[in-house]
Each structure stands twice: as structure tokens, then as C-alpha cells.
Design a protein around this motif. Sequence first.
Motif, mmCIF file in Angstrom:
data_model
loop_
_atom_site.group_PDB
_atom_site.id
_atom_site.type_symbol
_atom_site.label_atom_id
_atom_site.label_comp_id
_atom_site.label_asym_id
_atom_site.label_seq_id
_atom_site.Cartn_x
_atom_site.Cartn_y
_atom_site.Cartn_z
ATOM 1 N N THR A 110 -15.429 0.292 2.063
ATOM 2 C CA THR A 110 -16.191 1.024 3.076
ATOM 3 C C THR A 110 -15.575 0.888 4.459
ATOM 4 O O THR A 110 -15.792 1.723 5.327
ATOM 5 C CB THR A 110 -17.654 0.542 3.132
ATOM 6 N N SER A 111 -14.806 -0.168 4.667
ATOM 7 C CA SER A 111 -14.102 -0.341 5.947
ATOM 8 C C SER A 111 -12.742 -0.947 5.670
ATOM 9 O O SER A 111 -12.491 -1.509 4.604
ATOM 10 C CB SER A 111 -14.911 -1.219 6.907
ATOM 11 N N VAL A 134 0.861 -1.184 0.000
ATOM 12 C CA VAL A 134 0.000 0.000 0.000
ATOM 13 C C VAL A 134 0.897 1.234 0.000
ATOM 14 O O VAL A 134 1.726 1.405 0.883
ATOM 15 C CB VAL A 134 -0.924 0.016 1.230
ATOM 16 N N GLN A 135 0.720 2.084 -1.012
ATOM 17 C CA GLN A 135 1.507 3.312 -1.074
ATOM 18 C C GLN A 135 0.820 4.464 -0.343
ATOM 19 O O GLN A 135 1.479 5.318 0.223
ATOM 20 C CB GLN A 135 1.756 3.727 -2.536
ATOM 21 N N TRP A 136 -0.520 4.486 -0.366
ATOM 22 C CA TRP A 136 -1.238 5.611 0.236
ATOM 23 C C TRP A 136 -2.648 5.182 0.602
ATOM 24 O O TRP A 136 -3.272 4.395 -0.101
ATOM 25 C CB TRP A 136 -1.282 6.790 -0.730
ATOM 26 N N ASP A 150 -17.253 7.702 1.310
ATOM 27 C CA ASP A 150 -17.818 6.356 1.388
ATOM 28 C C ASP A 150 -16.948 5.359 2.145
ATOM 29 O O ASP A 150 -17.319 4.195 2.267
ATOM 30 C CB ASP A 150 -18.054 5.811 -0.024
ATOM 31 N N GLY A 151 -15.780 5.761 2.586
ATOM 32 C CA GLY A 151 -14.883 4.826 3.276
ATOM 33 C C GLY A 151 -13.428 5.187 3.056
ATOM 34 O O GLY A 151 -12.957 6.213 3.524
ATOM 35 N N TYR A 152 -12.729 4.357 2.282
ATOM 36 C CA TYR A 152 -11.297 4.549 2.056
ATOM 37 C C TYR A 152 -10.949 4.237 0.617
ATOM 38 O O TYR A 152 -11.572 3.409 -0.034
ATOM 39 C CB TYR A 152 -10.476 3.636 2.970
ATOM 40 N N ARG A 153 -9.897 4.903 0.138
ATOM 41 C CA ARG A 153 -9.309 4.594 -1.161
ATOM 42 C C ARG A 153 -7.837 4.316 -0.921
ATOM 43 O O ARG A 153 -7.147 5.101 -0.267
ATOM 44 C CB ARG A 153 -9.447 5.759 -2.127
ATOM 45 N N LEU A 154 -7.376 3.199 -1.424
ATOM 46 C CA LEU A 154 -5.984 2.807 -1.273
ATOM 47 C C LEU A 154 -5.311 2.777 -2.628
ATOM 48 O O LEU A 154 -5.883 2.273 -3.597
ATOM 49 C CB LEU A 154 -5.881 1.404 -0.666
ATOM 50 N N ILE A 170 -1.186 -3.295 -6.820
ATOM 51 C CA ILE A 170 -2.068 -4.016 -7.745
ATOM 52 C C ILE A 170 -3.152 -3.099 -8.294
ATOM 53 O O ILE A 170 -4.101 -3.559 -8.902
ATOM 54 C CB ILE A 170 -2.695 -5.256 -7.074
ATOM 55 N N GLY A 171 -3.012 -1.785 -8.036
ATOM 56 C CA GLY A 171 -3.979 -0.809 -8.518
ATOM 57 C C GLY A 171 -4.798 -0.224 -7.373
ATOM 58 O O GLY A 171 -4.639 -0.609 -6.223
ATOM 59 N N PRO A 172 -5.700 0.715 -7.701
ATOM 60 C CA PRO A 172 -6.500 1.349 -6.657
ATOM 61 C C PRO A 172 -7.550 0.384 -6.094
ATOM 62 O O PRO A 172 -8.064 -0.478 -6.806
ATOM 63 C CB PRO A 172 -7.168 2.522 -7.372
ATOM 64 N N VAL A 173 -7.830 0.540 -4.796
ATOM 65 C CA VAL A 173 -8.831 -0.275 -4.118
ATOM 66 C C VAL A 173 -9.716 0.671 -3.321
ATOM 67 O O VAL A 173 -9.223 1.516 -2.581
ATOM 68 C CB VAL A 173 -8.165 -1.299 -3.158
ATOM 69 N N ALA A 174 -11.035 0.526 -3.468
ATOM 70 C CA ALA A 174 -11.987 1.324 -2.694
ATOM 71 C C ALA A 174 -12.735 0.385 -1.759
ATOM 72 O O ALA A 174 -13.086 -0.740 -2.134
ATOM 73 C CB ALA A 174 -12.967 2.039 -3.616
#
Length: 80
Positions: free
Chosen positions: A38-39, A16-18, A24-28, A32-36
Amino acid sequence: EEGRRVGVDLRVRTAVQWIERTADGYRLDTDIGPVATTSLVIATGGLSIPTLGATGFGYDVARQFGHEVLPTRAGLVPFI
């Protein structure tokens, strides 16, 4: 198995870079690409044995979200 039963999407060996809080929760941003989501649950090791891959990632995330992180000190000593 419990996690899979209730729909947990488990990601391992994913850097995880950021992490960003969203409405709506979190964006990582990950390797492996962006991940959205809710928890979010972050399970990390400590700083005790860096040669095994231990990093300060968990402490960095805690600081990023405004948590106070106490100074660390040696708590475990490996046998060599």
C-alpha cells in the motif's frame, strides 16, 4: 527496530525490475517474485561511485512517476 515494531516489511538486496501504481498502492516485479504494497519507500544511492554498485535507479523511478529530474553533475570525488 522501529520499522519492525510498526510492521514494516523491509526488503534488502532485492532487485526491482518494474514498479506499477495500482488502485491499492503499488505492485513491484522483483527478482524474488511480485510484491504488492500500500506504500513504498525507495532508498537508493546516487551515481557517484558506480564501482560500489551505485546506479541511476532512483532517478529512473522518479522519471517513471512524472517527476522532473535535473541533469546530474559530479558532486563527490573519491580519493584513489
